[in-house]
Structure formats: C-alpha cells, structure tokens
Design an enzyme around this catalytic site. Structure first.
Site, PDB file in Angstrom:
ATOM      1  N   ILE A  36       0.986  -1.100  -0.128  1.00 21.07           N
ATOM      2  CA  ILE A  36      -0.163  -0.014  -0.019  1.00 21.07           C
ATOM      3  C   ILE A  36       0.947   1.161  -0.139  1.00 21.07           C
ATOM      4  CG2 ILE A  36      -1.867   1.221   1.121  1.00 21.07           C
ATOM      5  CD1 ILE A  36      -2.769  -1.617   2.558  1.00 21.07           C
TER       6      ILE A  36
ATOM      7  N   ILE B 266      11.828   1.897  11.412  1.00 19.48           N
ATOM      8  CA  ILE B 266      11.051   2.810  12.336  1.00 19.48           C
ATOM      9  C   ILE B 266      11.277   2.998  13.859  1.00 19.48           C
ATOM     10  CG2 ILE B 266       9.376   3.262  10.607  1.00 19.48           C
ATOM     11  CD1 ILE B 266       7.506   1.675  12.503  1.00 19.48           C
TER      12      ILE B 266
ATOM     13  N   THR C  76      -6.163  -1.047  10.920  1.00 17.27           N
ATOM     14  CA  THR C  76      -6.894  -1.887   9.966  1.00 17.27           C
ATOM     15  C   THR C  76      -8.016  -2.196  10.625  1.00 17.27           C
ATOM     16  OG1 THR C  76      -6.978  -4.236   9.682  1.00 17.27           O
ATOM     17  CG2 THR C  76      -5.308  -3.538  11.206  1.00 17.27           C
ATOM     18  N   ASP C  77      -9.181  -2.636   9.947  1.00 21.23           N
ATOM     19  CA  ASP C  77     -10.433  -3.176  10.213  1.00 21.23           C
ATOM     20  C   ASP C  77     -10.197  -4.337  11.481  1.00 21.23           C
ATOM     21  OD1 ASP C  77     -10.006  -4.983   8.422  1.00 21.23           O
ATOM     22  OD2 ASP C  77     -11.897  -4.649   7.634  1.00 21.23           O
ATOM     23  N   GLU C  78      -9.104  -4.896  11.418  1.00 23.46           N
ATOM     24  CA  GLU C  78      -8.696  -6.237  11.961  1.00 23.46           C
ATOM     25  C   GLU C  78      -8.799  -5.906  13.748  1.00 23.46           C
ATOM     26  OE1 GLU C  78      -6.487  -9.224  10.368  1.00 23.46           O
ATOM     27  OE2 GLU C  78      -6.658  -8.434   8.168  1.00 23.46           O
TER      28      GLU C  78
ATOM     29  N   TYR D 178      -1.347 -10.460  14.951  1.00 28.59           N
ATOM     30  CA  TYR D 178      -1.206  -9.028  14.083  1.00 28.59           C
ATOM     31  C   TYR D 178      -2.203  -7.826  14.476  1.00 28.59           C
ATOM     32  CZ  TYR D 178      -2.408  -6.178  10.159  1.00 28.59           C
ATOM     33  OH  TYR D 178      -2.704  -5.042   9.305  1.00 28.59           O
TER      34      TYR D 178
ATOM     35  N   LYS E  26      -1.668  -4.134  16.295  1.00 27.38           N
ATOM     36  CA  LYS E  26      -2.080  -2.711  15.464  1.00 27.38           C
ATOM     37  C   LYS E  26      -3.178  -2.067  16.447  1.00 27.38           C
ATOM     38  CE  LYS E  26      -1.848  -1.716  11.735  1.00 27.38           C
ATOM     39  NZ  LYS E  26      -0.727  -0.818  11.049  1.00 27.38           N
TER      40      LYS E  26
ATOM     41  N   PRO F  69      -4.558 -23.204  -1.551  1.00 27.26           N
ATOM     42  CA  PRO F  69      -4.786 -23.724  -0.079  1.00 27.26           C
ATOM     43  C   PRO F  69      -6.143 -22.821   0.552  1.00 27.26           C
ATOM     44  CG  PRO F  69      -2.923 -22.458  -0.228  1.00 27.26           C
ATOM     45  CD  PRO F  69      -3.418 -22.542  -1.784  1.00 27.26           C
TER      46      PRO F  69
ATOM     47  N   TYR G 223      -8.482 -22.022   3.380  1.00 28.72           N
ATOM     48  CA  TYR G 223      -8.662 -22.367   4.718  1.00 28.72           C
ATOM     49  C   TYR G 223      -9.930 -22.572   5.257  1.00 28.72           C
ATOM     50  CZ  TYR G 223      -4.185 -19.676   5.324  1.00 28.72           C
ATOM     51  OH  TYR G 223      -2.820 -19.284   5.035  1.00 28.72           O
TER      52      TYR G 223
ATOM     53  N   ARG H 285     -14.527 -11.258   3.612  1.00 31.71           N
ATOM     54  CA  ARG H 285     -13.654  -9.996   3.702  1.00 31.71           C
ATOM     55  C   ARG H 285     -14.380  -9.041   2.952  1.00 31.71           C
ATOM     56  NH1 ARG H 285     -12.257 -12.402   7.271  1.00 31.71           N
ATOM     57  NH2 ARG H 285     -10.163 -13.044   8.012  1.00 31.71           N
TER      58      ARG H 285
END
Ligand code: NAD
Ligand code: TYD
Length: 337
Positions: free
Chosen positions: A13, A61, A126-128, A151, A155, A206, A208, A215
């Site tokens: 991105i 960073i 992220t929306d996650e 992850y 975030k 693959p 899952y 999504r």
C-alpha cells in the site's frame, strides 16, 4: 511545498501511496523510510527512484535517532505510518517482530512527532482491530477494539498509543482503519495474489477451512485516495473507517480468479484452518464519505480484472519476489498439510 515522511513506502500500500503522491500531488515532497523486509521492494517504485520530490531512505522505524535526523534534515511536516509487519499467518508463527515494528516502531515515531511538534501523525491501521463479526452488522468507528490475532493485537496496541499521545500531549493525529486491500504490487502471501500466482503455476490453491470467511475488499488506489483525504482535510483526533462495501466469501473470490485465468476448480484444496480465524469483516465507511467527501471509485469486478491483468503483465516482478524467503515461508505453511 509540504514535506511528509511516509514509512513502509516500499511495501504494497505504501508504494501505491507514494506513486499517487508523486504523480498527482506535485506540491508534496515525500521522504520514504523503509527497512526493506521481505515485503519491501524497491522494484515497486523503480520509475520514481530519481524523482525530484522523492527521497528513499533504508532504515527502521524503531531507530529514534534516524527518525529525528530525517525530521530535522527534511523539515518534515507530517508522518504517514504505513510501516508494519502485516500478515496474520506470519504473526501466528512469529509474533515477536510484530510487537517490535507495529508497537515499538509506532511508539518511536510518536515520541519524535511529539518532541518535534509535527503538524500531523497519520496512523494506518486496519479493520482487524475490531475483531470478527457475525452474519449481520458492520464495524463503525465506535465498535470496541477486540483484536484476535497477534497482528491485529499489535495494531490495536499502536492505535491506543496514538490516541494516548493525542490525549496526553495534544499530538495532532488521525487513524485510518481500512478493510482488506488488493491490487498491483501486493506480496503473494496475501490471499488474492497468492491464489493468482498458484493458479498461474498450476499449484494447489490452499483454502482455509470451509472457505466461507468474508472479507470486505477495497482496491488499493481507493485506499490511497482515502488516506490523502485524511491527511489533507481531517480535523485532528478523528478516526476513519475505510471500505468499499464489497463483501465476498473467499471461495467466491477464488472461483472468480480461476474462471478469469481459465483454470480448473480441481486446483482448490481445503486445508487446515488458520487458528482463531476471524469469520467476517465489514466496514461502515459513512463517516469518511460524509465528512471528507471520499468514495471508492473502482468496483470489485473492475479492480480484480485490473489486478489479474497486472500480475499477468508483471511476471518478472512476481518471479523476483517468489523466491528465497517466500519459498521457505510457503513450505513451512503448507509443506505438512
Ligand atoms: P506490506 O507488508 O506490503 O508492507 C509493509 C512495509 O513496511 C514493507 O515495505 C516493509 O519493508 C516495511 N517495514 C516493515 N517493518 C519495518 C520497520 N521496522 N521499519 C521500516 N519499515 C518497515 O504491508 P501493506 O499491506 O502495504 O500494509 C501497509 C499498512 O496498511 C500496514 O500498517 C497494515 O497494517 C495496513 N493495512 C493493510 C491492509 C491490507 O489489506 N494489506 C488493510 C488495512 C490496513
Ligand atoms: P489474507 O489475505 O491473509 O488477509 P487477512 O487474513 O488479513 O484478512 O487472507 C484473506 C482471507 O483468505 C482470510 O479469510 C484467510 C484466507 N486465506 C486462505 O483461505 N488461504 C490462504 O492461503 C491465505 C493466505 C488466506
């Protein structure tokens, strides 16, 4: 001339954002700081490396001294922090580096932004961070954070730190929370480019679990225009969800890719599910649409066709990234399934 520090600008991105800034916003100078992990690739920006409004710096960073030097030397006005470890499956295998980059790295940037009183700090989240949805409803900016993977937990921790710096020291920040992106230059560990690459090579796809995970897909250029709207127009302290209203099951997307490439459904292999796999993500993006006048411009049908065409036309890029680290990673993921 506005001067911005974009971190992670050699990734998927970030490189699309840097390309958009240099092509369309000539009144911006972009310093691009990237550690060039497996996911960072200067080929993504080959035609912009000598651009007069672009300075690439290889670095981490987490290196506060380097960040201070860059902010002072280039008189940076704002930071847009894309740099991250970004893949859920890797975070399940090796969470530590996610804590280092996504939390400690963000903290390091925040310290410098506060000390140097930068005009703006834009955190690309992220929306996650919101966790997983049932069959109904969408994430709004008021949905409580409830991350499920290492992850998304890293975030979410970074988001909390950004807000804490705003609350405690009046740091002028924004946070964006976007749904799943797809498009050119995405590393083929994420679902869409992985399936394109495998199908092109007649390798198993693959899937899952039952493949009915959902999504909410957004074409990467639309994410980039949303981030620019936020940088340009958002009042400080505001958080924006970004999404394209494009909910699809994984299997729908995979079948579309197979059809477009003229490959057989027999390549699909249902494999052991990802542990703790989030069932559904869906974004309510009405805040950014109503308040900043952003809207997505690329439909899923158009975007997926453009994406497949790009991978077909850039087989050298794909061959170059699908080597070394990637192969080891791929085998460790799927070798024993
Ligand atoms: P990516 O993995 O393709 O790119 C990440 C970039 O960050 C790479 O160029 C990498 O070299 C660089 N990087 C990693 N660690 C670094 C460090 N310590 N110092 C400097 N640079 C470092 O990721 P992406 O998909 O482009 O995601 C970019 C951002 O957008 C991330 O913050 C991610 O959480 C967020 N995001 C991604 C998606 C998506 O669908 N990909 C959706 C919403 C939000
Ligand atoms: P991914 O691209 O890793 O994004 P995220 O987990 O951040 O949403 O995965 C998208 C969806 O595709 C997710 O439901 C997991 C699934 N998936 C597979 O079924 N097979 C795969 O090989 C990969 C990488 C993902």
């Amino acid at each position: 001339m506005k001067k911005i520090l974009v971190t992670g600008g050699a990734g998927f991105i970030g490189s699309n954002f840097v390309r958009m800034m240099l092509s369309e916003h000539k009144d911006y100078f972009v310093v691009n700081l990237d550690k060039l992990t497996y996911a960072g690739n200067l080929e993504n920006l080959a035609e912009f490396m000598e651009h007069p409004n672009h300075k690439f710096i290889k670095g981490d960073i987490c290196d506060g001294g380097l960040i201070e030097k860059i902010i002072d030397e280039y008189r940076i006005d704002a930071i847009v922090n894309f740099a991250a470890e970004s893949h859920v499956d890797r975070s399940i295998m090796e969470p530590k580096v996610f804590i280092d980059t996504n939390i400690t790295g963000t903290l390091t940037l925040l310290e410098v932004a506060r000390n140097r009183k930068l005009e703006r700090f834009v955190q690309i989240s992220t929306d996650e961070v919101y966790g997983s949805l049932g069959p109904e409803g969408k994430f709004t900016e008021h949905t409580p954070l409830s991350p499920n993977s290492p992850y998304s937990a890293s975030k979410a921790a970074a988001d909390h730190l950004v807000c804490a710096f705003g609350h405690t020291w009046d740091l002028k920040y924004n946070i964006t929370r976007c749904s799943n992106n797809y498009g050119q230059y995405q590393f083929p560990e994420k679902m869409i480019p992985l399936m394109i690459n495998n199908a092109l090579n007649d390798k198993d796809l693959p899937v899952y679990g039952d493949g009915l995970y959902i999504r909410d897909w957004l074409y990467v250029n639309d994410h980039c225009t949303a981030v620019f709207k936020v940088l340009q127009k958002a009042p400080p302290g505001e958080i924006y969800n970004i999404g394209g209203c494009n909910e699809k099951t994984n299997i729908e997307v995979i079948n579309l890719i197979l059809n477009r490439l003229g490959k057989s459904g027999s390549l699909i292999k249902h494999v052991t599910d990802r542990p703790g796999h989030d069932r559904r993500y869906a974004i309510d993006a009405s805040k950014i649409i109503n308040e900043l006048g952003w809207k997505p411009s690329v439909s899923f049908e158009e975007g997926i066709n453009k994406t497949i065409d790009w991978y077909l036309q850039n087989s050298t890029w794909l061959d170059n990234v699908v080597s070394g680290d990637y192969l080891k990673y791929y085998e460790s993921m799927y070798g024993n399934r």
